[in-house]
Design an enzyme around this catalytic site. Sequence first.
Site, mmCIF file in Angstrom:
data_model
loop_
_atom_site.group_PDB
_atom_site.id
_atom_site.type_symbol
_atom_site.label_atom_id
_atom_site.label_comp_id
_atom_site.label_asym_id
_atom_site.label_seq_id
_atom_site.Cartn_x
_atom_site.Cartn_y
_atom_site.Cartn_z
ATOM 1 N N ASP A 7 0.894 -1.120 -0.413
ATOM 2 C CA ASP A 7 -0.018 0.203 -0.406
ATOM 3 C C ASP A 7 1.028 0.895 -0.025
ATOM 4 O OD1 ASP A 7 -1.971 -1.665 0.156
ATOM 5 O OD2 ASP A 7 -3.282 -1.619 1.982
ATOM 6 N N ASP A 25 -11.302 2.066 2.184
ATOM 7 C CA ASP A 25 -11.276 -0.082 2.638
ATOM 8 C C ASP A 25 -12.596 -0.176 2.977
ATOM 9 O OD1 ASP A 25 -9.990 -1.762 2.687
ATOM 10 O OD2 ASP A 25 -8.374 -1.728 3.067
#
Length: 437
Positions: free
Chosen positions: A337, A344
């Site tokens: 990431d 998310d």
Amino acid sequence: MTDLCRTYYVSQKHGNDQNSGRSSAEPYASLFAINRLKLQPGDRILLENNSVFAGQFLQITDSGTKDLPIVISAYEDRTQAEQHPPVIAANGQGIWYQDYGCELDSPTHTRSGYVSSAVLLYDAEYVTLQDLELTNSGQDIIGERYSAPDKMNRTGVAVAARDKGVRSGITLRNLVIHDVNGNVYDKHMNNGGIYMTALKPIARNTEAARFRDVTVEGCYVDRVSRWGIAVGYTYAHAAFAGAELSEEAFLKYGHENVTIRDNYVKRSGGDAITVMYALRPVVEHNCSDSAAQEINDRIYQEPQKRGGKVAAAIWPWKCKDALFRFNEAADTRLNQDGMAYDADSGDGTVYEYNFSRQNEGGCVMFCLEEAIHSRFCNNVSFDDLSGTISPAQNPDALLSHNRYYVRKGIPFVRKNMDGGTYTQKADEIILLEEEER
């Protein structure tokens, strides 16, 4: 306050545990004296400035009320002109056992184990903790390796709910939390600077454990493993399966009225600030600086069967209508990431008026199929790297009126982080000259 409310004073320099503890002239000497007390609504625990409580901790299981919270704070050291906040240096003490009581949303996440916390609020409510310095270093533990897979989890502040239903009125304010050497790998144990969790009740006829009216504000968090600030993972994750998240699920199993604001998180081992399983949380005016320090092959070496070698700066997980505004994230370190912001697996996440700068994983990710109704509007990205956005299989993100300052050679969509659907309206991309970086 009422006449029944009591104030307890503690001074490492001037106290004695044989004292009454009821005045600054007769303070206790240690936090052990406080842990033995039965606290009542409106009680205050005041630690003297310039005191250092080494190898000590606070474990609070009592509750205040909305009108009479229990307050843990500081008082002035009248013997010195210079004032330093009182320090609780747990040094691996303050051990308690955490057990979610069920498997977590991934079998790779650790669900139980021993935790060391400088301050633990366990099934407590209406407690205010403020104006203290907390550390929990492992440097004095003989034989302990920093990246050991079985290393104990450590926390500056741990807050846990289990057997008393909704726990309300937790306020964490103006805390300095640093050098918390926890487990590098355990994402959802109470592990990091500030971590709040809801555990499966074992008492009969108990409502779901969850939080309401949580405020984390004005805190400085530096050099912690693994999380900076996290509120609050829950055993009841199964109630939030799927993309569309109902308000009813949050009112029964999730967290309400969560505010995280005006905090500065620096050099967190993993993620900096995350709110989880919350209905309409507000995350505003925070700064993440150099997150994901330990999500690399040099430190993250022995995860065994654990997953989760990923981290971002400021983001939600399984929230509904989460609002992120006026935050700043800079220099998040590269990993799978590594971006500033991440919508998310949530329903209705909004990022507006945020700033990002030189995050090695980019500006923002819209993460997977359950990240729905995401909006990213009026934000500024300056020289973010790898790729500005990561639309990773999400269905419907809206990007509107953002300004992206991009160096030559950096793609707008990060490589191998595409496949999602997004719409742009009035976005502006500006190519940076070398001397502007």
